[in-house]
Each structure stands twice: as structure tokens, then as C-alpha cells.
Enzyme design. Structure first.
Site, short mmCIF file in Angstrom:
data_model
loop_
_atom_site.label_atom_id
_atom_site.label_comp_id
_atom_site.label_asym_id
_atom_site.label_seq_id
_atom_site.Cartn_x
_atom_site.Cartn_y
_atom_site.Cartn_z
CG ASP A 298 -44.08 74.76 136.89
OD1 ASP A 298 -43.61 74.33 135.83
OD2 ASP A 298 -43.42 74.85 137.94
CG ASP B 299 -43.24 75.69 142.18
OD1 ASP B 299 -43.06 76.05 141.01
OD2 ASP B 299 -42.48 74.90 142.78
CG ASP C 37 -43.53 79.21 137.42
OD1 ASP C 37 -43.07 78.90 136.32
OD2 ASP C 37 -43.65 78.42 138.37
#
Length: 675
Positions: free
Chosen positions: A377, A569, A573
Site C-alpha cells: 500500500d 497498515d 487492507d
């Protein structure tokens, strides 16, 4: 109750119950007991009579071996040099028996316990029958020597395991048992688990925080090494979150408890580490299963070596063939494998923990060593996740300082991250500025009246709404743009962006050096994603992605049959973390869901820990396979020599204890490597 990393010692009366099986890792968490109960090996990770917490000095651990060694050396001096008349018959036998007992009795006791618990073919049994058999055929010095060297190896094993445990255990004693709470402005010391949400903790300089909370003092500096591995002090302001395990560095501070004792971030990290060794790597599981099959086979082969030659050899000598069988048994003992392989993985977990990387199991050390593609990410992973003002582009006809103070005053009425970035850039709000008719236009920005003139701050679409003319080409600006108009005139704009982390570029370089391909997926504006990717040297980057789009991209990558890790994080996700072969969470201090779903947790948010984790995995796997080849190679050669009568007990000792010691020393290297 304080959670600790416990190494359970063998009870003195080990045969008293069926659950006296020693286990290297015993968690006080009830869930951990379920894990340990599933261990059907009599010796979890080769724990033996010398395993457990190292109580006392190394001298105390070696004391039985020292006593046996002295008695053995004296006996051999009598046998081969002094040769006194009285050192014969029963006196000589008794002397060697006394030399044998300090090191042999604990092993024989464990062999008996193993048989009682159904583990007949244990290494204790092998060493027991080999040494007792040596006494039976009159080879007293060799019987004592074999058991002596075996015991020395066990002590070295204990010291090696303790050293490996120390890297992890240093994390697990970070939380204090007691905290000082303020009751009616009076300090009162109570057990940390009795503190409740809303209690105010008084924290003196040098004290550790026992629970997660919110800082009530104006500011305070903390040592966060227990949580992040970062020694640099972290200064917190009033209202910011602070976490259990942090150490107050300067003045007396107060903290309001916001989380129950058992739900703190540190509790979750401790539980994660405690459970880590329960998740075995495939190699480790294979060796355990192999040992269960291998050990009975060598016992039956030893019996065959003893008796079968009677039917094929003309001058059959029972003592000679029994000696060969005993040598064969000593050589075949699987110590080097069942010691060094778990110790190698244990050392890998410890080395990672020391560097702020938490593996949920040794199986993930194996998988991460094979990673060929890291998908990451952007926000919060490769960037800091906090907006910062990058540029200020104003028309020179306006007073920049004066306009910025007015913008800061207007943005102080908003909680948007952009408003926070502007406030941090400009500083304290000028209270002399009088704001009127402040209005927030959803999705666009703010407007208000200052000195009877209209101030508009937001995107360029907002300026269109108020019919403010401007000649800026927004499409050419990479960053997020905050346009400003005052008194119906275009003043200029600010650019706001998420700053790239200091070690992000180095991370990509290290990944490429390891032969790992990096890819970036983000829901952020594609132009921003491409800019960050270019800065970092990432060839494949995709922006404007929804969570389901990320899943599709990851599925496309996995279709290439590459082993893939995803680094994220946050909770958003979670789908891609679950889909990847190894899910890596940035931010052990971030969301609880991240810690729960990820396979590996990087505590200090530094992306450079990603290649470090891969490197630790590769080194651990390398050391484990080195030990496997070493053990099998040496044992195979000496086994053949032993069966043919070309190897004595001394060669057998090297093939067993010597190889085990070499394997232990090799495994311990992981903890001393610089990553």
C-alpha cells in the site's frame, strides 16, 4: 497476572503425571495451553533434563559433568598410568558407576518417564541402553564418556536456547505489575489489571506505563523501544495516545486509561510472541515425524547387528557385535536434528523480535524466505500517512504571511486532515482575527467573512461556485491543491501531500537486491501514486483502487505462481492481507485488526524492515538446511563405519554430540547476525 515467557522445567518426580512433558514455550494465556496440549512429542523442541529456565550460573549447570569428568580422568589415570593393585574387580566397577551416575541417572530417569508416557523410542532410551550396554560388556570408560559428552551437549543446548529466549523475553517483561492512580487527587498504587477505563495514572520519570491511554499533561517524552525497537525519544502532546510499555523520560505525567489491561497493544504483542513458537515450520514438522519413524528403525537395526551375524559369520563373538550395535545406537541418536532445527527457527524469531519484527510462527519464516513479489500500500506504508504542506504559490501582490494567518484561522474550524496540515505549517491561530459566517461546503472546503471580506479556501471547484477567476492548470499539479480566494480575487494555492518515509527508497533498493519485485497499490489519486512510485523506483504502481480492485490486482499477480507478500497498515487492507501468502502489517501501534490479521507485524512503521524480514527468513532457512545436511551427512558415514566395526564409541560421540554442538553453534549464529 503478569504475562511472561516461561520455560517449564521437568518436575523432580517427572513420572508423577502424564502431563509433565517439558515444553519450551508455556504461555499463561489459557489459549496457549490448548496449543501446548497438542504437542505429542515427548520433548517439545528437544527439551531435556537440563532444559528450563537457567537458574544459577553456568558452573552449576556443568557441575554434574565436572564431577563425572574428574572421576573418569582419575579412573583412567589409575587404569593406564598408576595401575594400583587395589583398583581392580568390584572397586574399579564401582568407581566407574559412581562417575556415571551424576550424568547418567537423570537420563535413565527420563528414559523411564518416556516409556511410561508411551514414547518408548526416545533419545534418552537410546543413550541409556547404549551406555548401560557398554558397562555390560566391560567398556566402562567409554560408557561414562558417552554419557558425559551427551550431558555436556545438553548444557550447551540449554545455554543456547536461553540466549535465543533472551531476545524475545526482553520484550515480555516490559509491562509493570502495578500502576499509581489518582483517587481524589491522592496517589494510590494498585495492580495494573485492576485499573479501569477512565482512571488517571500518575507516571513518574523512569516509570513504565501499564495500560493504553490518553496523555492529560501538556507534553511528555517517552522511550518506546519496548514497542517499536526505536531508541529515539518520542514526544507526545496533550490528547495524544500513549501505550503500555512506554517509559516516561522527563517530568511527572498523567494519563487517562482508555483500554482494559488485557486489550492493550502490548498485551496483543505479548500474546503474539508467546504463540509464535507453537506455529511450526513444515521443515520442523517433517523432522519431528521423521524422528518418530527413524528412531525405532535404528533400534531394530541395532538388534539385527547384534544377532544376525551369528547366522552368517564363522567366528561370531557376541561382545564384539554388541559393541558395534551400541556404537550404532549412539551414532543414530537424532539429537543434532531435534535440537538445532527448532533452535534455528527460534533464533530467527528472536532476531526478528529484537529488530521490531514480529513473526506469528516459524512457518512464516519459511514462507517469507521464498517471497518473490512484495505488493504494498502507499499511504502509511511507504508514506507517513500524515499530510504536510509542500508548496505555497501566491500572487506577489498579496501579503503571504497575512493571508496564511487568515487561512489558518478559518481552517481551525475544521477537523479535516488538510486543516491539520495547514495548522502545523502556519502555527498557532492568531486570535485577533475575527471570523464571521463560517460555512463548510461538504467535499469542497470552507468560506467565511474576515474584515467584511469573503475568504474561500478549498478546491478549484469551490472557486468556480463563487465565480472567482483563476488561470492555474490543475491537471499539471501532482499534489492535492488547496485554492485560496480573498475578496473575490484569486490569491494562489497550497499543495498538500503525504511525505515519503525516509527509508522508503532504500527499502525498494534492498528488495530488488534480494531479487524481489515491488508493486504499489493504492486508493489515492493515480497521479500522486505514480509520482511516489517514480520517486521510489517502483515500475508497477496503480492508483484510484477500491479494496475490491486491490484484490483483483493481487489475484492477477498470484496467477503468475509467484509467492506474494502484501504490506498494509489498516483494516481496509484486510482482504488483500488474507489473500497474500504472507500478510505484513505496518504499525504494531496501529489498528488491532492489523495485528490480528497479519502474519508478520512491523512495530515501528519503517518499510526497511520488510527486506530485513525477508533476509532473516532466508538466513534462518539457510542455517536450518545446513544443519540438516551436516547431521545426515556425518551420521550416514559413521553409521556405516560403526556397523562395519570400523568406528568406536569415540567416533560415535562425535557423530552424535559433536555434530549436535556444531549444529547448535550454527543455529546460534542467527541471533548474532547483523541485518
Amino acid at each position: 497476572m503478569k504475562e511472561k515467557f516461561i520455560s517449564k522445567q521437568v518436575p523432580k518426580n517427572c513420572c508423577a503425571t502424564d502431563d509433565s512433558t517439558p515444553s519450551k514455550v508455556q504461555s499463561v494465556n489459557p489459549r496457549d495451553k490448548n496449543i501446548s496440549n497438542q504437542e505429542d512429542d515427548h520433548r517439545d523442541d528437544h527439551d531435556g533434563h537440563t532444559h528450563g529456565n537457567v537458574e544459577g550460573s553456568a558452573l552449576q549447570l556443568f557441575l554434574p559433568s565436572i564431577i563425572s569428568l574428574v572421576l573418569l580422568l582419575v579412573a583412567m589415570y589409575f587404569d593406564h598410568i598408576l595401575k594400583p593393585n587395589w583398583f581392580t574387580d568390584w572397586i574399579r566397577v564401582a568407581w566407574y558407576v559412581v562417575a556415571y551416575l551424576p550424568v547418567g541417572l537423570p537420563v535413565l530417569k527420563e528414559a523411564f518417564c518416556s516409556i511410561r508416557q508411551g514414547a518408548f523410542f526416545s533419545e534418552f532410551f537410546l543413550m541409556g541402553i547404549a551406555t548401560v550396554g557398554a558397562f555390560g560388556i566391560g567398556e566402562y570408560p567409554e560408557g561414562v564418556a558417552v554419557m558425559l559428552f551427551y550431558s555436556v551437549g545438553e548444557v550447551f543446548q540449554t545455554l543456547a536456547v536461553s540466549r535465543a529466549q533472551a531476545d524475545i523475553k526482553s520484550m515480555l517483561d516490559q509491562r509493570p505489575d502495578e500502576v499509581t492512580v489518582l483517587r481524589g487527587n491522592q496517589p494510590e498504587t494498585i495492580k495494573a489489571e485492576l485499573a479501569t477505563i477512565g482512571d488517571v495514572i500518575q507516571l513518574k520519570p523512569g516509570e513504565k506505563l501499564g495500560l493504553d491511554g490518553e496523555l492529560l499533561s501538556d507534553s511528555a517524552s517517552f522511550n518506546t523501544a519496548a514497542l517499536t525497537g526505536e531508541s529515539k525519544p518520542d514526544t507526545k502532546a496533550k490528547g495524544e495516545a500513549v501505550f503500555a510499555g512506554m517509559i516516561n523520560l522527563n517530568t511527572v505525567s498523567t494519563v487517562k486509561v482508555t483500554t482494559e489491561y488485557t486489550d492493550s497493544k502490548l498485551s496483543k504483542i505479548l500474546e503474539l510472541v508467546q504463540n509464535a513458537t507453537a506455529q511450526k515450520a513444515p521443515t520442523e514438522l517433517f523432522i519431528r515425524k521423521f524422528a518418530k519413524i527413524y528412531t525405532p528403525i535404528v533400534v531394530y537395526l541395532a538388534i539385527a547387528i547384534t544377532f544376525l551375524p551369528y547366522f552368517f559369520v564363522a567366528n561370531y563373538d557376541f561382545s564384539d557385535w554388541l559393541y558395534r550395535a551400541l556404537v550404532f545406537l549412539v551414532i543414530s541418536c537424532p539429537c543434532a536434528l531435534v535440537i538445532s532445527i527448532p533452535l534455528g527457527y527460534f533464533g530467527g524469531i528472536g532476531a526478528a523480535s529484537k529488530n521490531g519484527i514480529l513473526f506469528k510462527g516459524s512457518n512464516f519464516l519459511d514462507v517469507i524466505a521464498q517471497i518473490k513479489h512484495v505488493v504494498m500500500d502507499k499511504t502509511g506504508t511507504m508514506t507517513e500517512g500524515v499530510f504536510k504542506v509542500q508548496e505555497v504559490i501566491f500572487d506577489p501582490s498579496f501579503n503571504q504571511e497575512e493571508i496564511l494567518e487568515m487561512v489558518n484561522a478559518l481552517e481551525s474550524k475544521s477537523t479535516h486532515p488538510v486543516a491539520t496540515a495547514i495548522h502545523e505549517f502556519v502555527g498557532e491561530v492568531n486570535t485577533s482575527i475575527h471570523l464571521e459566517n463560517v460555512e463548510e461546503i461538504a467535499g469542497h472546503g470552507l468560506r467565511g467573512m474576515i474584515n467584511g471580506k469573503e475568504l474561500v479556501v478549498g478546491n478549484f471547484k469551490l472557486l468556480d461556485q463563487f465565480q472567482v477567476q483563476f488561470d492555474t492548470d490543475v491537471s499539471k499539479i501532482v499534489y492535492t491543491v488547496i485554492a485560496i480566494a480573498y475578496d473575490q480575487k484569486f490569491v494562489g494555492y497550497l499543495t498538500v501531500a503525504d511525505r515519503i518515509k525516509e527509508d522508503a527508497k532504500l527499502t525498494i533498493e534492498k528488495l530488488k537486491a534480494l531479487g524481489v519485485k515491488p508493486t504499489m497499490l493504492s486508493g489515492d489519486k493515480n497521479s500522486v501514486v505514480q509520482f511516489v512510485a517514480k520517486e521510489l523506483g517502483i515500475e508497477n504502481a496503480f492508483g484510484d483502487l477500491l479494496p475490491e480492485d486491490k484484490v483483483k490486482k493481487l489475484e492477477e499477480i498470484k496467477a503468475t505462481k509467484e509467492t506474494v507478500a502484501f504490506v498494509g497498515d489498516g483494516v481496509n487492507d484486510a482482504p488483500v492481507v488474507a489473500l497474500s501468502d504472507v500478510g505484513i502489517a505496518m504499525g504494531g501501534l496501529g489498528s488491532d485488526a492489523t495485528v490480528e490479521t497479519a502474519d508478520v507485524v512491523i512495530q515501528d512503521d519503517r518499510p526497511s524492515r520488510i527486506p530485513m524480514a525477508i533476509h532473516i527468513g532466508k538466513q534462518t532457512r539457510k542455517v536450518v538446511w545446513q544443519n540438516i545436511f551436516l547431521a545426515f551427512g556425518v551420521k550416514a558415514v559413521v553409521l556405516i563405519l560403526g556397523a562395519g566395526g570400523l568406528a568406536t564409541m569415540w567416533e560415535a560421540v562425535f557423530a552424535d554430540v559433536g555434530v549436535a554442538l556444531l549444529a547448535i553453534l550454527n543455529a546460534v549464529r542467527i541471533q548474532r547476525m547483523k541485518f
